[in-house]
Design a protein around this motif. Structure first.
Motif, mmCIF file in Angstrom:
data_model
loop_
_atom_site.group_PDB
_atom_site.id
_atom_site.type_symbol
_atom_site.label_atom_id
_atom_site.label_comp_id
_atom_site.label_asym_id
_atom_site.label_seq_id
_atom_site.Cartn_x
_atom_site.Cartn_y
_atom_site.Cartn_z
ATOM 1 N N THR A 1 57.874 62.508 38.662
ATOM 2 C CA THR A 1 58.991 62.709 37.736
ATOM 3 C C THR A 1 59.856 63.835 38.290
ATOM 4 N N ALA A 2 61.139 63.709 38.123
ATOM 5 C CA ALA A 2 62.062 64.731 38.642
ATOM 6 C C ALA A 2 61.787 66.070 37.972
ATOM 7 N N VAL A 3 61.788 67.134 38.767
ATOM 8 C CA VAL A 3 61.528 68.474 38.261
ATOM 9 C C VAL A 3 62.395 69.462 39.044
ATOM 10 N N VAL A 4 62.787 70.536 38.396
ATOM 11 C CA VAL A 4 63.585 71.573 39.046
ATOM 12 C C VAL A 4 62.636 72.528 39.763
ATOM 13 N N VAL A 5 62.937 72.822 41.024
ATOM 14 C CA VAL A 5 62.116 73.741 41.815
ATOM 15 C C VAL A 5 63.014 74.801 42.456
ATOM 16 N N VAL A 6 62.421 75.927 42.777
ATOM 17 C CA VAL A 6 63.131 77.000 43.469
ATOM 18 C C VAL A 6 63.138 76.686 44.958
ATOM 19 N N ASP B 1 67.148 82.791 31.559
ATOM 20 C CA ASP B 1 67.206 82.518 30.123
ATOM 21 C C ASP B 1 68.611 82.107 29.687
ATOM 22 N N ARG B 2 69.610 82.839 30.154
ATOM 23 C CA ARG B 2 70.998 82.496 29.816
ATOM 24 C C ARG B 2 71.386 81.123 30.331
ATOM 25 N N ALA B 3 71.031 80.842 31.567
ATOM 26 C CA ALA B 3 71.369 79.545 32.161
ATOM 27 C C ALA B 3 70.695 78.409 31.406
ATOM 28 N N GLU B 4 69.466 78.627 30.976
ATOM 29 C CA GLU B 4 68.755 77.595 30.224
ATOM 30 C C GLU B 4 69.373 77.406 28.839
ATOM 31 N N THR B 5 69.723 78.502 28.184
ATOM 32 C CA THR B 5 70.338 78.422 26.857
ATOM 33 C C THR B 5 71.677 77.696 26.909
ATOM 34 N N ARG B 6 72.461 77.991 27.926
ATOM 35 C CA ARG B 6 73.792 77.378 28.057
ATOM 36 C C ARG B 6 73.743 76.007 28.715
ATOM 37 N N ARG B 7 72.547 75.555 29.109
ATOM 38 C CA ARG B 7 72.356 74.291 29.834
ATOM 39 C C ARG B 7 73.148 74.263 31.140
ATOM 40 N N ALA B 8 73.337 75.423 31.736
ATOM 41 C CA ALA B 8 74.102 75.534 32.977
ATOM 42 C C ALA B 8 73.352 74.925 34.164
ATOM 43 N N ARG C 1 73.842 71.119 33.864
ATOM 44 C CA ARG C 1 75.224 70.774 34.241
ATOM 45 C C ARG C 1 75.457 70.961 35.731
ATOM 46 N N GLY C 2 74.979 72.054 36.275
ATOM 47 C CA GLY C 2 75.189 72.339 37.685
ATOM 48 C C GLY C 2 74.509 71.342 38.605
ATOM 49 N N LEU C 3 73.356 70.860 38.184
ATOM 50 C CA LEU C 3 72.632 69.876 38.978
ATOM 51 C C LEU C 3 73.105 68.457 38.694
ATOM 52 N N ARG C 4 73.953 68.327 37.705
ATOM 53 C CA ARG C 4 74.520 67.027 37.306
ATOM 54 C C ARG C 4 73.447 66.005 36.966
ATOM 55 N N VAL C 5 72.550 66.414 36.080
ATOM 56 C CA VAL C 5 71.530 65.504 35.570
ATOM 57 C C VAL C 5 71.785 65.285 34.088
ATOM 58 N N ALA C 6 71.548 64.087 33.629
ATOM 59 C CA ALA C 6 71.834 63.739 32.237
ATOM 60 C C ALA C 6 70.780 64.276 31.280
ATOM 61 N N GLN C 7 69.514 64.232 31.684
ATOM 62 C CA GLN C 7 68.441 64.653 30.802
ATOM 63 C C GLN C 7 68.015 66.085 31.117
ATOM 64 N N SER C 8 67.367 66.688 30.175
ATOM 65 C CA SER C 8 66.837 68.029 30.382
ATOM 66 C C SER C 8 65.575 67.932 31.237
#
Length: 84
Positions: free
Chosen positions: A27-32, A53-60, A63-70
């Protein structure tokens, strides 16, 4: 110069850390991406948990990764905790 997705501050690439979507996993996952060499669209953040925390709250990140789902950020949080 890059822009932090959390605080929106500008900084040199060496002062920020890049995150990408790892599509090799089941499953797609965000990694550093500390070396900034993984393929795909990236989002840059300061290595501070408040920026994450700010980026997660703002869903940045989403949006930046251009993915539809969280996408889950557990691996990113663990990396930030171990490199704080």
């Amino acid at each position: 110069m890059r822009t932090c997705a959390g605080c929106r501050g500008k900084a040199h690439r060496s002062d920020l850390v890049r995150m990408v979507v790892d599509r090799r996993a089941a499953t797609a996952v965000v990694v550093v991406d500390p070396r900034a060499v993984l393929p795909g669209r990236g989002v840059w953040l300061h290595q501070r948990s408040d920026c994450l925390d700010r980026a997660e709250t703002r869903r940045a990140i989403q949006r930046g990764l251009r993915v539809a789902q969280s996408l889950p950020l557990e691996q990113v949080r663990a990396w930030f905790d171990s490199h704080a």
